[in-house]
Enzyme design. Sequence first.
Site, PDB file in Angstrom:
ATOM      1  N   CYS A 197      -9.048  -5.867  10.932  1.00  0.00           N
ATOM      2  CA  CYS A 197      -8.663  -4.592  10.324  1.00  0.00           C
ATOM      3  C   CYS A 197      -7.238  -4.235  10.708  1.00  0.00           C
ATOM      4  O   CYS A 197      -6.870  -4.280  11.872  1.00  0.00           O
ATOM      5  CB  CYS A 197      -9.536  -3.450  10.854  1.00  0.00           C
ATOM      6  SG  CYS A 197     -11.231  -3.595  10.385  1.00  0.00           S
ATOM      7  N   CYS A 211       0.844  -1.201   0.000  1.00  0.00           N
ATOM      8  CA  CYS A 211       0.000   0.000   0.000  1.00  0.00           C
ATOM      9  C   CYS A 211       0.876   1.246   0.000  1.00  0.00           C
ATOM     10  O   CYS A 211       1.765   1.379   0.836  1.00  0.00           O
ATOM     11  CB  CYS A 211      -0.928   0.013   1.213  1.00  0.00           C
ATOM     12  SG  CYS A 211      -2.089   1.398   1.156  1.00  0.00           S
ATOM     13  N   SER A 251     -11.536   6.346   6.289  1.00  0.00           N
ATOM     14  CA  SER A 251     -10.715   6.007   7.451  1.00  0.00           C
ATOM     15  C   SER A 251     -10.205   7.308   8.041  1.00  0.00           C
ATOM     16  O   SER A 251      -9.189   7.844   7.609  1.00  0.00           O
ATOM     17  CB  SER A 251      -9.546   5.123   7.020  1.00  0.00           C
ATOM     18  OG  SER A 251     -10.057   3.910   6.510  1.00  0.00           O
ATOM     19  N   LEU A 252     -10.936   7.826   8.998  1.00  0.00           N
ATOM     20  CA  LEU A 252     -10.647   9.174   9.507  1.00  0.00           C
ATOM     21  C   LEU A 252      -9.706   9.135  10.713  1.00  0.00           C
ATOM     22  O   LEU A 252      -8.681   9.787  10.724  1.00  0.00           O
ATOM     23  CB  LEU A 252     -11.963   9.867   9.867  1.00  0.00           C
ATOM     24  CG  LEU A 252     -11.898  11.387   9.885  1.00  0.00           C
ATOM     25  CD1 LEU A 252     -11.696  11.929   8.481  1.00  0.00           C
ATOM     26  CD2 LEU A 252     -13.172  11.968  10.498  1.00  0.00           C
ATOM     27  N   HIS A 253     -10.089   8.394  11.718  1.00  0.00           N
ATOM     28  CA  HIS A 253      -9.251   8.137  12.905  1.00  0.00           C
ATOM     29  C   HIS A 253      -8.952   9.348  13.772  1.00  0.00           C
ATOM     30  O   HIS A 253      -8.202   9.239  14.743  1.00  0.00           O
ATOM     31  CB  HIS A 253      -7.910   7.486  12.554  1.00  0.00           C
ATOM     32  CG  HIS A 253      -8.033   6.313  11.660  1.00  0.00           C
ATOM     33  ND1 HIS A 253      -8.944   5.305  11.880  1.00  0.00           N
ATOM     34  CD2 HIS A 253      -7.369   5.985  10.529  1.00  0.00           C
ATOM     35  CE1 HIS A 253      -8.829   4.409  10.923  1.00  0.00           C
ATOM     36  NE2 HIS A 253      -7.897   4.787  10.093  1.00  0.00           N
ATOM     37  N   CYS A 294       0.020   4.255   6.203  1.00  0.00           N
ATOM     38  CA  CYS A 294      -0.511   4.689   7.504  1.00  0.00           C
ATOM     39  C   CYS A 294       0.207   3.960   8.637  1.00  0.00           C
ATOM     40  O   CYS A 294       0.459   2.762   8.548  1.00  0.00           O
ATOM     41  CB  CYS A 294      -2.010   4.445   7.579  1.00  0.00           C
ATOM     42  SG  CYS A 294      -2.901   5.304   6.278  1.00  0.00           S
ATOM     43  N   GLU A 303      -4.957   0.857  -1.301  1.00  0.00           N
ATOM     44  CA  GLU A 303      -5.884   1.992  -1.298  1.00  0.00           C
ATOM     45  C   GLU A 303      -6.709   1.906  -2.588  1.00  0.00           C
ATOM     46  O   GLU A 303      -6.193   2.172  -3.682  1.00  0.00           O
ATOM     47  CB  GLU A 303      -5.082   3.304  -1.206  1.00  0.00           C
ATOM     48  CG  GLU A 303      -5.872   4.562  -1.493  1.00  0.00           C
ATOM     49  CD  GLU A 303      -7.168   4.690  -0.695  1.00  0.00           C
ATOM     50  OE1 GLU A 303      -7.185   4.457   0.519  1.00  0.00           O
ATOM     51  OE2 GLU A 303      -8.200   5.014  -1.334  1.00  0.00           O
TER      52      GLU A 303
HETATM   53  N1  SAH Z   1      -6.755   1.999   2.273  1.00  0.00           N
HETATM   54  C1  SAH Z   1      -8.146   1.893   2.588  1.00  0.00           C
HETATM   55  C2  SAH Z   1      -8.604   0.469   2.696  1.00  0.00           C
HETATM   56  C3  SAH Z   1      -8.085  -0.290   3.893  1.00  0.00           C
HETATM   57  S1  SAH Z   1      -9.378  -0.465   5.021  1.00  0.00           S
HETATM   58  C4  SAH Z   1      -8.448   2.693   3.825  1.00  0.00           C
HETATM   59  O1  SAH Z   1      -7.535   3.207   4.440  1.00  0.00           O
HETATM   60  O2  SAH Z   1      -9.613   2.855   4.166  1.00  0.00           O
HETATM   61  C5  SAH Z   1      -8.602  -0.988   6.479  1.00  0.00           C
HETATM   62  C6  SAH Z   1      -9.244  -0.318   7.658  1.00  0.00           C
HETATM   63  O3  SAH Z   1      -8.655  -0.802   8.867  1.00  0.00           O
HETATM   64  C7  SAH Z   1      -9.013   1.164   7.637  1.00  0.00           C
HETATM   65  O4  SAH Z   1     -10.112   1.830   8.168  1.00  0.00           O
HETATM   66  C8  SAH Z   1      -7.822   1.270   8.537  1.00  0.00           C
HETATM   67  O5  SAH Z   1      -7.587   2.539   8.975  1.00  0.00           O
HETATM   68  C9  SAH Z   1      -8.193   0.291   9.615  1.00  0.00           C
HETATM   69  N2  SAH Z   1      -7.030  -0.112  10.404  1.00  0.00           N
HETATM   70  C10 SAH Z   1      -5.765  -0.129   9.988  1.00  0.00           C
HETATM   71  N3  SAH Z   1      -4.943  -0.565  10.943  1.00  0.00           N
HETATM   72  C11 SAH Z   1      -5.731  -0.831  12.013  1.00  0.00           C
HETATM   73  C12 SAH Z   1      -5.453  -1.364  13.304  1.00  0.00           C
HETATM   74  N4  SAH Z   1      -4.216  -1.684  13.651  1.00  0.00           N
HETATM   75  N5  SAH Z   1      -6.499  -1.554  14.133  1.00  0.00           N
HETATM   76  C13 SAH Z   1      -7.758  -1.248  13.743  1.00  0.00           C
HETATM   77  N6  SAH Z   1      -8.066  -0.761  12.522  1.00  0.00           N
HETATM   78  C14 SAH Z   1      -7.064  -0.558  11.665  1.00  0.00           C
END
Ligand code: SAH
Length: 346
Positions: free
Chosen positions: A341, A115, A217-219, A119, A163
């Site tokens: 996830c 990817c 995926s805002l966080h 992130c 992504e």
């Molecule tokens: N690139 C895209 C598709 C991946 S979705 C995106 O970012 O949305 C994967 C999801 O899992 C995203 O919402 C990501 O932020 C979340 N995620 C990634 N690492 C994580 C973790 N360690 N614990 C919980 N969620 C996580």
Amino acid sequence: MKTKKRYILDLEPGELAGEIRKLDPARFRIKQILSWVYAKKAPSFDVFSDVPAGMRRALGDGFLLRTLTIAEKTVSSADGTARYDFRTMDGQTIPAVLLPAKDRTSACISTQIGCPAGCSLCRSGKTAFKRNLTRGEILEQLLAMENDSGRKIGGVLFMGMGEPLFNLKNLESVLRTLTDPELFGIGRRHITVSTVGIVPKIMELSKARTGVKLAVSLHAPDDRVRRVFVPEKIGYGVEQVMKAAADFARENDSVLTVEYALVAGENDSMQNAEKLVKLIRRTDLGPDSVKVNLIPFNPTRGMKWRPPSEEETAKFCDVLKSGKVLAIVRKAKGADIGSACGQLGI
Ligand code: SAH
């Protein structure tokens, strides 16, 4: 070994129709063969039982129907979630996850090898980017999991490795095939495309009016906190991302999902929750048009963070709810087999 055969799933259905016509001008053949490939999910040309043997042979000489092999499959004893690692023809690995459920079995699939977003909280971001998956490789993950499990997949989550919006052309082609009632026939409401928030691409996908659901995926409720998780180079602030995502939901008449991975001490304070409520209010989306998925951080190799306690998580969720924001805490599925996830690295 290089093969000159064309990968049938890489062809747009219209393009495949043209190829079929070259082999047999009878119009009904097109429908028949497309149905074997996509609706009946036949794993080989041999089972195209109502197609004459000569034509089956010609298809086999000219085309490949499958290119992926299952390199590894792990089934969670806790919840039946199955993680598949597929091997591509060029030796790359694609992770995908089958999420069996009583009402509807869903699948979480990948769109890229590695990817480019990078992130910090996500294992995929630590996997070096190699290339985009082709249209066929994206679709074949679903076909292969159905063939292997015998389960019908009724929901698709573009939340695997990669992504999706960095592979937009193939994504759009895949979405058309998934929602076509003659092909996969999956309801657009049961398809979710998740993005880290590539604003111009969200706008472009919106224009295609696929009607699928978008998840961002805002966080974080502000840019300072978001920088901890999403690299600066991605370049879009939370306000911009939320505006584009809300416009997508309005234009596609679909519900927006905001994904928020909760990390203790980083983005889980009550002030963060209150700020998130305000941010969502500013989008002007009605209370039924947006929901927040809270995902307690799933520990992944090499990362020091941890999720908040259950009480803290519930408190964060309650602040959203009392702000009239639909919110749920998403249970981790397949965490025991590295398929929850953020755990889909290779
Ligand atoms: N690139 C895209 C598709 C991946 S979705 C995106 O970012 O949305 C994967 C999801 O899992 C995203 O919402 C990501 O932020 C979340 N995620 C990634 N690492 C994580 C973790 N360690 N614990 C919980 N969620 C996580």
